[in-house]
Design an enzyme around this catalytic site. Structure first.
Site, PDB file in Angstrom:
ATOM      1  N   ASP A 270       3.301 -10.228  -3.229  1.00  0.00           N
ATOM      2  CA  ASP A 270       4.585  -9.574  -3.465  1.00  0.00           C
ATOM      3  C   ASP A 270       5.709 -10.365  -2.805  1.00  0.00           C
ATOM      4  OD1 ASP A 270       6.669  -7.901  -3.994  1.00  0.00           O
ATOM      5  OD2 ASP A 270       6.008  -6.264  -2.664  1.00  0.00           O
ATOM      6  N   LYS A 277      12.128 -11.033  -0.997  1.00  0.00           N
ATOM      7  CA  LYS A 277      11.965 -10.568   0.392  1.00  0.00           C
ATOM      8  C   LYS A 277      12.438 -11.651   1.351  1.00  0.00           C
ATOM      9  CE  LYS A 277       7.838  -7.647  -0.108  1.00  0.00           C
ATOM     10  NZ  LYS A 277       8.422  -6.366   0.328  1.00  0.00           N
ATOM     11  N   ASP A 288      -0.802  -7.096  -0.410  1.00  0.00           N
ATOM     12  CA  ASP A 288      -0.280  -6.066  -1.312  1.00  0.00           C
ATOM     13  C   ASP A 288      -1.279  -5.650  -2.404  1.00  0.00           C
ATOM     14  OD1 ASP A 288       1.842  -4.358  -1.451  1.00  0.00           O
ATOM     15  OD2 ASP A 288       2.970  -5.539  -2.908  1.00  0.00           O
ATOM     16  N   ARG A 351       5.205   0.869  -7.696  1.00  0.00           N
ATOM     17  CA  ARG A 351       5.301   2.138  -8.434  1.00  0.00           C
ATOM     18  C   ARG A 351       5.341   1.895  -9.942  1.00  0.00           C
ATOM     19  NH1 ARG A 351      10.396   3.896  -5.007  1.00  0.00           N
ATOM     20  NH2 ARG A 351       9.202   2.612  -3.565  1.00  0.00           N
TER      21      ARG A 351
END
Ligand code: BES
Ligand code: ZN
Ligand code: ZN
Length: 499
Positions: A270, A277, A288, A351
């Protein structure tokens, strides 16, 4: 590491380290140390006194070699007060003993169950699992590969206990520990190696190893497009690694009408995508896919433990990368359920993958219960710290069962609410949902509330394992840094509790 169960004191020249557990507030029974007679007993008691050893958790006294006992070294390890469920204390003390063994280079360890009343299945399980986890080292990339590990653990039980029964308990614990190890290795191995394709390959290997009693379906991009998995597909757009949607199935050989589906977040790396990030936050993002690792770890046990329930394992594996092909903040996608999602932050990708995995699970499997495990939010770590997972669910009975299983298994978990009034915070002005809420508060719940939209009222629980899945410092005496395999033990316990 080989595990043996034997009657106390019968082996000749066992060698290695003998671990003697001591409760607090009980007075030290020096006779439990083999060879402690006369002057030797006196000097040992002196040492115990000098070190203020009182059997408290975390305390130990290492005694010098007592040749005639047949052991090379003896250590007294504190268990704390003898009160309630002693499993947590036994796990901690076992981990502590393994640290001492590792430091002294012992390859053989003997642990004595302290009293006939403790010669129970659950305590043998607690010691065995903790020993295996404590003996773990991710040293595949080190020159010292394999050097640190103990080779043999013997659990000595007092006279009168049933060895056969306890051996079965130890065997079960070994299977569970093997599953946890599978998950830990997967999390620890760099993301360059553990790609979505590699996860799919590993699932294939699990099926082969099961003698083809597990079933497997792997969907690629084209299959997912046909199913309309717009949310999941969006996450993979920026990566050169092809995504793989993995569906494993275990059919219980025992009579059952129950089906449970376990969904694991499988973002193999990720980076955050275009909402990149910062460097520090990206350093551990090979973790992740820890939810996926827990699902694969669980499936490594099912064929051996044979729980009385059918189990499906779903892993929407994908890599989240920035590129000219990546999804952009502001883009709108259509999820498999038909709901549209405005993607405002490409780092809230988990999600999106789980939304479509949940719809797939409801439509293609229609299980009685759906449980997802996901390293979903940093906010859950802010709320509960690094050792405790958050659980959110739309089903009260399920909440109780999962929390109870976690407690029995020795994994820390705390329930967070899916507050009705917060729901609108995940709603978008121009789409049905937005993938980040309109508030910066309550991030863990917001993740849960977003996912709840895809449960459509079916019994479902969401475990946010962002904290305990990857330990940046040890999270128990028996669980060191790196991947912890969090979730495997709770899932096994939960599935085995189903009648
Ligand atoms: N994989 C991260 C969550 C995470 C953080 C896991 C730290 C393990 C350790 C997740 O995809 C993420 O980036 N979440 C965002 C959500 C936010 C953009 C709403 C987060 O937590 O910052
Ligand atoms: Zn992210
Ligand atoms: Zn993520």
């Amino acid at each position: 590491m080989q595990i043996n169960l034997e009657k106390e004191g019968l082996r000749k020249d066992p060698g290695g380290l003998l671990v003697v557990f001591q409760f607090a507030g009980k007075g030290i029974d020096i006779k439990r140390i083999p060879g402690a007679e006369g002057e030797i007993a006196e000097s040992l008691l002196k040492k115990i006194e000098l070190l203020s050893f009182a059997g408290k958790a975390g305390q130990d006294v290492v005694f010098p070699l007592l040749k005639k006992t047949g052991f090379d070294e003896v250590v007294l390890v504190g268990l704390g007060e003898k009160r309630g469920d002693l499993s947590p204390a036994l796990r901690e003390a076992t981990g502590h003993a393994f640290h001492i063994a590792r430091r002294a280079g012992h390859k053989k360890i003997t642990v004595r169950i302290p009293g006939k009343d403790l010669a129970k299945d659950e305590y043998v399980e607690a010691i065995t699992v903790a020993a295996h986890l404590a003996n773990y080292a991710f040293d595949a990339y080190k020159k010292s590969n394999g050097e640190k590990r103990a080779e043999e653990l013997t659990i000595e039980v007092p006279e009168g206990a049933s060895l056969t029964k306890l051996r079965t308990a130890a065997l079960k614990a070994e299977i569970v520990a093997d599953g946890v190890t599978v998950a830990r290795d997967l999390v620890n191995t760099p993301a360059e190696i553990i790609t979505p394709s590699r996860l799919a390959l590993l699932a294939e290997e699990l099926v082969k190893a099961s003698g083809d009693t597990l079933a497997l379906t792997i969907l690629d991009k084209a299959d997912c497009e046909k199913l309309g998995m717009g949310a999941y597909l969006a996450v993979g757009k920026g990566s050169d690694e092809p995504l793989k949607f993995i569906h494993l199935a275990y059919t219980s050989p025992r009579k059952t009408k129950k089906t449970v589906a376990v969904i694991g977040k499988g973002v193999t790396f990720d980076s955050g995508g275009l909402s990149l990030k910062p460097a520090d936050a990206m350093m551990t993002m090979k973790c992740d896919m820890a939810g996926a690792a827990a699902v694969l770890g669980l499936f490594a046990t099912l064929n051996r433990l044979k729980p009385r329930v059918n189990v499906h394992g779903i892993i929407p594996a994908v890599e989240n990368m920035p590129s000219g092909k990546a999804i952009r903040p502001g883009d709108i996608v259509k999820a498999m359920s038909g709901k549209t999602v405005e993607i405002l932050n490409t780092d809230a990708e988990g999600r999106l993958t789980l939304a479509d995995a949940m719809t797939y699970t409801r439509e293609k499997i229609a299980p009685d219960v759906m449980i997802d495990l996901a390293t979903l939010t940093g906010a859950c770590m802010v709320a509960l710290g690094e050792e405790i997972a958050g659980v959110m669910t739309n089903d009260r009975a399920l909440a109780g069962k999962i929390l109870k299983s976690a407690k029995t298994a020795g994994e820390k978990m705390w329930e967070l609410p899916l507050e009705e009034r917060y729901k609108t915070l995940t709603h978008s002005d121009i789409a049905d949902l937005r993938n980040i809420p309109t508030t910066r508060y309550g991030g863990a719940l917001m993740g849960g509330l977003f996912l709840e939209e895809f449960a459509e009222g079916k019994p479902w629980a969401h475990l946010d394992i962002a904290g305990p899945a990857f330990a940046e410092r040890p999270i128990a005496s028996y669980l060191g840094k790196g991947g912890t395999g969090y979730g495997v033990r709770t899932l096994v316990e939960y599935l085995q509790s189903i009648e």
